[in-house]
Design a protein around this motif. Structure first.
Motif, PDB file in Angstrom:
ATOM      1  N   HIS A 235     -22.371 -31.423  26.558  1.00 19.78           N
ATOM      2  CA  HIS A 235     -23.403 -32.379  26.008  1.00 19.78           C
ATOM      3  C   HIS A 235     -22.693 -33.886  26.348  1.00 19.78           C
ATOM      4  CE1 HIS A 235     -25.451 -29.083  24.369  1.00 19.78           C
ATOM      5  NE2 HIS A 235     -24.367 -28.500  24.059  1.00 19.78           N
ATOM      6  N   ASN A 236     -22.231 -34.113  27.292  1.00 19.79           N
ATOM      7  CA  ASN A 236     -21.708 -35.593  27.555  1.00 19.79           C
ATOM      8  C   ASN A 236     -22.883 -36.467  28.234  1.00 19.79           C
ATOM      9  OD1 ASN A 236     -19.205 -34.976  26.204  1.00 19.79           O
ATOM     10  ND2 ASN A 236     -18.500 -34.197  28.358  1.00 19.79           N
ATOM     11  N   ASP A 237     -23.837 -35.808  28.804  1.00 14.76           N
ATOM     12  CA  ASP A 237     -25.188 -36.718  29.515  1.00 14.76           C
ATOM     13  C   ASP A 237     -24.314 -37.819  30.314  1.00 14.76           C
ATOM     14  OD1 ASP A 237     -26.831 -34.940  28.069  1.00 14.76           O
ATOM     15  OD2 ASP A 237     -26.435 -36.167  26.145  1.00 14.76           O
ATOM     16  N   VAL A 238     -23.558 -37.552  31.094  1.00 11.79           N
ATOM     17  CA  VAL A 238     -23.100 -38.538  32.012  1.00 11.79           C
ATOM     18  C   VAL A 238     -23.667 -38.353  33.657  1.00 11.79           C
ATOM     19  CG1 VAL A 238     -20.915 -39.717  33.256  1.00 11.79           C
ATOM     20  CG2 VAL A 238     -20.987 -38.623  30.828  1.00 11.79           C
ATOM     21  N   LEU A 239     -23.883 -37.227  33.802  1.00 13.94           N
ATOM     22  CA  LEU A 239     -24.154 -37.117  35.319  1.00 13.94           C
ATOM     23  C   LEU A 239     -25.749 -36.872  35.449  1.00 13.94           C
ATOM     24  CD1 LEU A 239     -21.309 -34.678  36.349  1.00 13.94           C
ATOM     25  CD2 LEU A 239     -22.099 -36.322  37.733  1.00 13.94           C
ATOM     26  N   THR A 240     -26.087 -37.385  36.770  1.00 12.18           N
ATOM     27  CA  THR A 240     -27.501 -37.463  37.231  1.00 12.18           C
ATOM     28  C   THR A 240     -27.590 -37.235  38.603  1.00 12.18           C
ATOM     29  OG1 THR A 240     -29.401 -38.420  36.805  1.00 12.18           O
ATOM     30  CG2 THR A 240     -27.744 -39.934  37.037  1.00 12.18           C
ATOM     31  N   ARG A 241     -28.961 -37.629  39.255  1.00 13.56           N
ATOM     32  CA  ARG A 241     -28.826 -37.748  40.526  1.00 13.56           C
ATOM     33  C   ARG A 241     -29.597 -38.905  41.043  1.00 13.56           C
ATOM     34  NH1 ARG A 241     -31.701 -32.978  44.019  1.00 13.56           N
ATOM     35  NH2 ARG A 241     -30.560 -31.025  43.385  1.00 13.56           N
ATOM     36  N   THR A 242     -29.018 -39.615  42.056  1.00 16.77           N
ATOM     37  CA  THR A 242     -29.741 -40.881  42.494  1.00 16.77           C
ATOM     38  C   THR A 242     -30.089 -40.655  44.066  1.00 16.77           C
ATOM     39  OG1 THR A 242     -29.733 -43.145  42.401  1.00 16.77           O
ATOM     40  CG2 THR A 242     -27.650 -42.110  43.168  1.00 16.77           C
ATOM     41  N   GLY A 243     -30.913 -41.544  44.550  1.00 14.11           N
ATOM     42  CA  GLY A 243     -31.236 -41.637  45.978  1.00 14.11           C
ATOM     43  C   GLY A 243     -32.437 -40.592  46.303  1.00 14.11           C
ATOM     44  N   LYS A 244     -32.739 -40.947  47.574  1.00 11.19           N
ATOM     45  CA  LYS A 244     -33.777 -40.067  48.285  1.00 11.19           C
ATOM     46  C   LYS A 244     -33.227 -39.330  49.570  1.00 11.19           C
ATOM     47  CE  LYS A 244     -37.987 -41.869  46.535  1.00 11.19           C
ATOM     48  NZ  LYS A 244     -39.247 -42.395  46.818  1.00 11.19           N
ATOM     49  N   GLY A 245     -33.996 -38.361  49.946  1.00 15.70           N
ATOM     50  CA  GLY A 245     -33.666 -37.856  51.169  1.00 15.70           C
ATOM     51  C   GLY A 245     -32.218 -37.433  51.436  1.00 15.70           C
ATOM     52  N   HIS A 246     -31.540 -37.796  52.801  1.00 14.06           N
ATOM     53  CA  HIS A 246     -30.262 -37.464  52.909  1.00 14.06           C
ATOM     54  C   HIS A 246     -29.402 -38.215  52.072  1.00 14.06           C
ATOM     55  CE1 HIS A 246     -26.929 -37.006  55.705  1.00 14.06           C
ATOM     56  NE2 HIS A 246     -26.502 -38.478  55.685  1.00 14.06           N
ATOM     57  N   THR A 247     -29.690 -39.422  51.789  1.00  9.49           N
ATOM     58  CA  THR A 247     -28.817 -40.247  50.836  1.00  9.49           C
ATOM     59  C   THR A 247     -28.622 -39.608  49.222  1.00  9.49           C
ATOM     60  OG1 THR A 247     -30.513 -41.851  50.228  1.00  9.49           O
ATOM     61  CG2 THR A 247     -28.958 -42.319  52.341  1.00  9.49           C
TER      62      THR A 247
ATOM     63  N   ILE B 205     -25.248 -37.092  43.588  1.00 10.23           N
ATOM     64  CA  ILE B 205     -25.025 -37.054  42.147  1.00 10.23           C
ATOM     65  C   ILE B 205     -24.427 -38.569  41.773  1.00 10.23           C
ATOM     66  CG2 ILE B 205     -24.467 -34.761  42.103  1.00 10.23           C
ATOM     67  CD1 ILE B 205     -21.274 -35.640  41.762  1.00 10.23           C
ATOM     68  N   ALA B 206     -24.699 -38.955  40.547  1.00 14.04           N
ATOM     69  CA  ALA B 206     -24.446 -40.080  40.187  1.00 14.04           C
ATOM     70  C   ALA B 206     -23.758 -40.105  38.659  1.00 14.04           C
ATOM     71  CB  ALA B 206     -25.598 -41.102  40.034  1.00 14.04           C
ATOM     72  N   PHE B 207     -23.014 -41.178  38.256  1.00 16.32           N
ATOM     73  CA  PHE B 207     -22.540 -41.067  36.873  1.00 16.32           C
ATOM     74  C   PHE B 207     -23.112 -42.281  36.120  1.00 16.32           C
ATOM     75  CE2 PHE B 207     -19.723 -39.275  39.602  1.00 16.32           C
ATOM     76  CZ  PHE B 207     -18.952 -38.238  39.256  1.00 16.32           C
TER      77      PHE B 207
END
Ligand code: SF4
Ligand code: FES
Length: 223
Positions: free
Chosen positions: A164-176, A179-181
């Motif tokens: 429940h820290n809710d820091v991580l997500t995804r970013t970018g499209k396709g090959h790029t 994960i993102a913080f």
């Protein structure tokens, strides 16, 4: 309680309605390979390593597909194993030659599954496309190698659903895609509390404990 009765590899069993094929198989001691799935987290069905044959037009992902009455599931036919091997080869196509996790603790799950499927070397050595996805050495605790990430989402669910820290997500499209913080800040400058859950659940060399990997903390210029 509603139940369904099915066969898995010739074994007849009855399970509560809504049980996934993966869980039903596990309940009778049949282990279906998995990379994105961790029984502690809600399944997302993104890696497809758990593909099984239910006699449908295509193989299905056992970690997300619910059991049905009279279903006949085959977990390890030649076709199923061949398809899993191809999936592994594709995941490995642009994987770093030296997995940081394998070197540090010998528990890179992707490489272990590859070996179990007879893959001894990184396949398609010229298969990598685009620019390398880079590394993030801004955290004092965890080293990030985006090139080793297979986008399984285990770190994201571990951070958000387990801790429940809710820091991580995804970013970018396709090959790029990576994960993102927070809003894509370096890990060391994000709201990460360095609990280590993401590195603990990561099945590859993408997230590793710096101390275990023998990495010094980099300076701001190096990171
Ligand atoms: S960093 Fe690891 S756990 Fe997170 S998505 Fe990539 S491979 Fe999965
Ligand atoms: S383990 Fe089922 S899709 Fe990844």
């Amino acid at each position: 309680m509603d139940t369904v009765t099915l066969q898995i590899d010739g074994h007849t069993l009855t399970v509560p309605a809504g049980t996934t094929i993966w869980d039903a198989a596990a309940s009778i001691g049949i282990t279906i390979p998995a990379l994105c799935h961790d029984p502690r987290m809600a399944p997302v069905g993104v890696c497809r390593l758990c593909a099984v044959d239910i006699g449908a037009r295509t193989l299905v992902a056992a970690c997300v597909r619910a059991c049905e009455d009279d279903m006949e599931v085959h977990t390890s036919t030649e076709q199923v194993v061949d398809d899993r091997r191809t999936l592994l080869e594709l995941l490995l196509a642009d994987y770093p030659e030296d997995s940081r996790r394998e070197a540090a603790t010998g528990d890179d799950e992707l490489l272990a599954l590859a070996r179990a499927h007879g893959i001894e070397a990184i396949p398609y050595p010229d298969g990598a496309i685009g620019q390398p996805r880079g590394e993030d050495h801004s955290s004092a605790v965890i080293a990030v190698d985006h090139q080793a990430c297979i986008l399984c989402d285990r770190c994201i669910r571990g951070c958000n659903a387990l801790q429940h820290n809710d820091v991580l997500t995804r970013t970018g499209k396709g090959h790029t895609t990576r994960i993102a913080f927070d809003l894509d800040t370096p890990m060391g400058e994000s709201t990460c509390v360095a609990c280590g859950e993401c590195a603990a659940v990561c099945p590859t060399g993408a997230l590793t404990n710096r101390a275990l990997a023998g990495l010094q903390l980099m300076t701001e210029e190096q990171s």
